[in-house]
Design a protein around this motif. Structure first.
Motif, mmCIF file in Angstrom:
data_model
loop_
_atom_site.group_PDB
_atom_site.id
_atom_site.type_symbol
_atom_site.label_atom_id
_atom_site.label_comp_id
_atom_site.label_asym_id
_atom_site.label_seq_id
_atom_site.Cartn_x
_atom_site.Cartn_y
_atom_site.Cartn_z
ATOM 1 N N ALA A 23 0.861 -1.189 0.000
ATOM 2 C CA ALA A 23 0.000 0.000 0.000
ATOM 3 C C ALA A 23 0.896 1.236 0.000
ATOM 4 C CB ALA A 23 -0.899 -0.005 1.236
ATOM 5 N N VAL A 24 0.835 2.010 -1.067
ATOM 6 C CA VAL A 24 1.728 3.166 -1.203
ATOM 7 C C VAL A 24 1.117 4.366 -0.472
ATOM 8 C CG1 VAL A 24 2.853 4.737 -2.816
ATOM 9 C CG2 VAL A 24 2.681 2.298 -3.361
ATOM 10 N N SER A 25 1.716 4.691 0.677
ATOM 11 C CA SER A 25 1.130 5.677 1.583
ATOM 12 C C SER A 25 1.800 7.039 1.502
ATOM 13 C CB SER A 25 1.210 5.133 3.015
ATOM 14 O OG SER A 25 2.504 4.626 3.308
ATOM 15 N N LYS A 26 2.646 7.247 0.496
ATOM 16 C CA LYS A 26 3.357 8.530 0.356
ATOM 17 C C LYS A 26 2.361 9.692 0.352
ATOM 18 C CE LYS A 26 3.482 8.243 -4.693
ATOM 19 N NZ LYS A 26 4.176 7.603 -5.811
ATOM 20 N N THR A 27 2.732 10.742 1.003
ATOM 21 C CA THR A 27 1.958 11.982 1.186
ATOM 22 C C THR A 27 0.772 11.854 2.152
ATOM 23 O OG1 THR A 27 0.284 11.820 -0.582
ATOM 24 C CG2 THR A 27 2.457 12.655 -1.223
ATOM 25 N N GLU A 46 6.863 3.857 0.508
ATOM 26 C CA GLU A 46 7.122 5.299 0.550
ATOM 27 C C GLU A 46 8.201 5.606 -0.473
ATOM 28 O OE1 GLU A 46 5.831 7.780 2.457
ATOM 29 O OE2 GLU A 46 4.441 6.470 3.559
ATOM 30 N N ASN A 47 8.179 6.830 -1.027
ATOM 31 C CA ASN A 47 9.233 7.178 -1.975
ATOM 32 C C ASN A 47 10.187 8.240 -1.454
ATOM 33 O OD1 ASN A 47 7.475 9.288 -2.190
ATOM 34 N ND2 ASN A 47 7.604 9.464 -4.424
ATOM 35 N N ARG A 48 9.888 8.806 -0.282
ATOM 36 C CA ARG A 48 10.826 9.780 0.277
ATOM 37 C C ARG A 48 11.319 9.313 1.643
ATOM 38 N NH1 ARG A 48 8.070 14.594 1.122
ATOM 39 N NH2 ARG A 48 10.043 15.621 1.560
ATOM 40 N N GLN A 67 10.903 0.832 0.321
ATOM 41 C CA GLN A 67 11.389 2.034 -0.356
ATOM 42 C C GLN A 67 11.153 1.856 -1.848
ATOM 43 O OE1 GLN A 67 12.638 4.999 0.577
ATOM 44 N NE2 GLN A 67 13.040 5.608 -1.546
ATOM 45 N N ILE A 68 10.266 2.679 -2.439
ATOM 46 C CA ILE A 68 9.904 2.468 -3.840
ATOM 47 C C ILE A 68 10.410 3.573 -4.756
ATOM 48 C CG2 ILE A 68 7.846 1.121 -3.237
ATOM 49 C CD1 ILE A 68 6.188 3.639 -3.953
ATOM 50 N N GLY A 69 10.851 4.680 -4.202
ATOM 51 C CA GLY A 69 11.275 5.799 -5.048
ATOM 52 C C GLY A 69 12.777 5.860 -5.171
ATOM 53 N N VAL A 151 13.224 -8.171 -9.342
ATOM 54 C CA VAL A 151 13.249 -6.992 -10.205
ATOM 55 C C VAL A 151 12.025 -6.109 -9.973
ATOM 56 C CG1 VAL A 151 14.516 -8.276 -11.972
ATOM 57 C CG2 VAL A 151 12.023 -8.122 -12.120
ATOM 58 N N MET A 152 12.153 -4.846 -10.382
ATOM 59 C CA MET A 152 11.046 -3.894 -10.286
ATOM 60 C C MET A 152 11.041 -3.047 -11.550
ATOM 61 S SD MET A 152 10.482 -0.375 -9.624
ATOM 62 C CE MET A 152 9.855 0.742 -8.374
ATOM 63 N N GLY A 153 9.845 -2.601 -11.945
ATOM 64 C CA GLY A 153 9.763 -1.693 -13.085
ATOM 65 C C GLY A 153 8.441 -0.950 -13.097
ATOM 66 N N MET A 154 8.444 0.175 -13.802
ATOM 67 C CA MET A 154 7.229 0.984 -13.980
ATOM 68 C C MET A 154 6.929 1.094 -15.463
ATOM 69 S SD MET A 154 8.019 4.096 -11.380
ATOM 70 C CE MET A 154 6.478 5.018 -11.433
ATOM 71 N N ALA A 155 5.690 0.788 -15.827
ATOM 72 C CA ALA A 155 5.299 0.880 -17.234
ATOM 73 C C ALA A 155 5.067 2.337 -17.620
ATOM 74 C CB ALA A 155 4.030 0.071 -17.479
ATOM 75 N N GLY A 195 3.143 -3.019 -11.325
ATOM 76 C CA GLY A 195 1.719 -2.776 -11.241
ATOM 77 C C GLY A 195 1.403 -1.709 -10.211
ATOM 78 N N MET A 196 0.629 -0.683 -10.634
ATOM 79 C CA MET A 196 0.189 0.410 -9.767
ATOM 80 C C MET A 196 -1.338 0.520 -9.891
ATOM 81 S SD MET A 196 3.438 2.899 -10.798
ATOM 82 C CE MET A 196 2.473 4.356 -10.711
ATOM 83 N N SER A 197 -1.925 1.568 -9.318
ATOM 84 C CA SER A 197 -3.394 1.655 -9.309
ATOM 85 C C SER A 197 -4.009 1.452 -10.697
ATOM 86 C CB SER A 197 -3.851 3.010 -8.769
ATOM 87 O OG SER A 197 -3.551 3.102 -7.405
ATOM 88 N N GLY A 198 -3.413 2.095 -11.692
ATOM 89 C CA GLY A 198 -4.027 2.077 -13.015
ATOM 90 C C GLY A 198 -3.786 0.824 -13.826
ATOM 91 N N VAL A 211 2.484 -5.903 -6.135
ATOM 92 C CA VAL A 211 1.975 -4.675 -6.746
ATOM 93 C C VAL A 211 2.097 -3.523 -5.749
ATOM 94 C CG1 VAL A 211 0.419 -5.875 -8.334
ATOM 95 C CG2 VAL A 211 -0.414 -5.201 -6.073
ATOM 96 N N ARG A 212 2.284 -2.310 -6.278
ATOM 97 C CA ARG A 212 2.455 -1.124 -5.436
ATOM 98 C C ARG A 212 1.287 -0.189 -5.727
ATOM 99 N NH1 ARG A 212 6.698 -1.647 -8.878
ATOM 100 N NH2 ARG A 212 5.966 0.277 -9.812
ATOM 101 N N VAL A 213 0.316 -0.144 -4.819
ATOM 102 C CA VAL A 213 -0.936 0.557 -5.112
ATOM 103 C C VAL A 213 -1.181 1.678 -4.104
ATOM 104 C CG1 VAL A 213 -3.428 0.301 -5.359
ATOM 105 C CG2 VAL A 213 -1.908 -1.532 -6.156
ATOM 106 N N GLY A 214 -1.303 2.913 -4.625
ATOM 107 C CA GLY A 214 -1.547 4.064 -3.767
ATOM 108 C C GLY A 214 -2.960 4.592 -3.904
ATOM 109 N N GLY A 215 -3.199 5.314 -4.990
ATOM 110 C CA GLY A 215 -4.473 5.998 -5.201
ATOM 111 C C GLY A 215 -5.712 5.126 -5.047
ATOM 112 N N ALA A 216 -5.663 3.913 -5.522
ATOM 113 C CA ALA A 216 -6.840 3.041 -5.461
ATOM 114 C C ALA A 216 -7.183 2.638 -4.017
ATOM 115 C CB ALA A 216 -6.625 1.788 -6.312
ATOM 116 N N ARG A 220 -7.166 10.202 -3.847
ATOM 117 C CA ARG A 220 -6.221 11.128 -4.475
ATOM 118 C C ARG A 220 -5.248 11.659 -3.448
ATOM 119 N NH1 ARG A 220 -8.156 14.677 -9.220
ATOM 120 N NH2 ARG A 220 -6.087 15.325 -8.679
ATOM 121 N N ARG A 221 -4.005 11.804 -3.872
ATOM 122 C CA ARG A 221 -2.964 12.269 -2.949
ATOM 123 C C ARG A 221 -3.213 13.710 -2.544
ATOM 124 N NH1 ARG A 221 -0.097 8.571 -6.104
ATOM 125 N NH2 ARG A 221 0.832 9.924 -7.635
ATOM 126 N N GLY A 222 -3.074 13.952 -1.225
ATOM 127 C CA GLY A 222 -3.386 15.276 -0.710
ATOM 128 C C GLY A 222 -2.191 16.176 -0.622
#
Ligand SMILES: *Cc1c(COP(=O)(O)O)cnc(C)c1O
Length: 222
Positions: A23-27, A46-48, A67-69, A151-155, A195-198, A211-216, A220-222
């Motif tokens: 669960a990507v909880s950044k912000t 988290e990415n920061r 750590q994802i960022g 491995v990790m990657g972003m489409a 894999g992310m929310s979209g 999978v790394r899912v934030g928004g879903a 929306r990030r505040g």
């Protein structure tokens, strides 16, 4: 049931039991993370560094922090005592620093090698050749403080489903090649983080194990 608990249930309902949900909880503030925690979630991304360290200090100690960022070498020291998995290894020098800080903390830190799979220039990650060089160098020098888990990657951020699918497939194939060539006897090399929310449903269809899912989950990030 809170909205977050309900979102979590909805996302989990689309994942096979073998796929780990980060669960990507950044912000989002600690209270929001706690809502997901109370609904049973334990893996958070988290990415920061600053933000992860601040949340780790005030939240339950059984949370697994990812750590994802992109990670600067001079910040590794701050997360080395507790981080569960670093998804964003994108150079040998970064891996060497994680190894060094892990050993200073008497730990072995799990890491993923980040591939550049997207069309966009801006997305970080290594080429196949760079990844091979990092693995070879890690072999030569030993590196007792790290364990390469996968491995990790972003489409690419696009509506073109065929393109996203092809990028995920290429990452899965890269994982299988590395497994064959370098990690055949290593059961711990088992993770494909994509894999992310979209796009997480597509990613799972193409062989994602994490999978790394934030928004879903958090909205929306505040
Ligand atoms: C923010 C982020 C995510 C989550 O993105 P969502 O679209 O909110 O699900 C996943 N991976 C990385 C590397 C991120 O930075």
């Amino acid at each position: 049931m809170t909205a977050i608990a309900s979102n979590l249930g909805h996302v989990k309902g689309q994942l096979p039991a073998t796929v780990t949900l980060v669960a990507v909880s950044k912000t989002h503030p600690p209270e929001t993370v706690m809502e997901a925690y109370d609904a049973g979630q334990r893996d958070f991304g988290e990415n920061r560094v600053q933000e992860m360290v601040a949340k780790q200090a005030v939240l339950p100690q059984d949370i697994r922090w990812h750590q994802i960022g992109s990670l600067q070498r001079n910040k590794v020291r701050q997360i080395a005592p507790f981080v569960h998995l670093i998804h964003s290894i994108d150079s040998l020098r970064l891996l060497e620093e994680v190894d060094r800080q892990a050993q200073l903390n008497g730990r072995v830190i799990d890491v993923l090698l980040q591939f550049h799979i997207a069309q966009e220039e801006t997305k970080q990650g290594m080429s196949h050749r760079e990844v091979d060089e990092v693995i070879s160098a890690a072999r030569v020098t030993g590196m007792d403080g790290i364990r390469i888990r996968g491995v990790m990657g972003m489409a690419t951020f696009t509506d073109d489903e065929a393109q996203v699918r092809a990028e995920f497939r290429a990452l899965r194939e890269a994982f299988l090649r590395l497994k064959r060539e370098h990690f055949a006897a290593d059961d711990a090399f088992d993770t494909v983080s994509m894999g992310m929310s979209g796009d997480f449903v597509l990613a799972v269809e193409e062989g994602s194990t994490m999978v790394r899912v934030g928004g879903a989950i958090f909205g929306r990030r505040g």
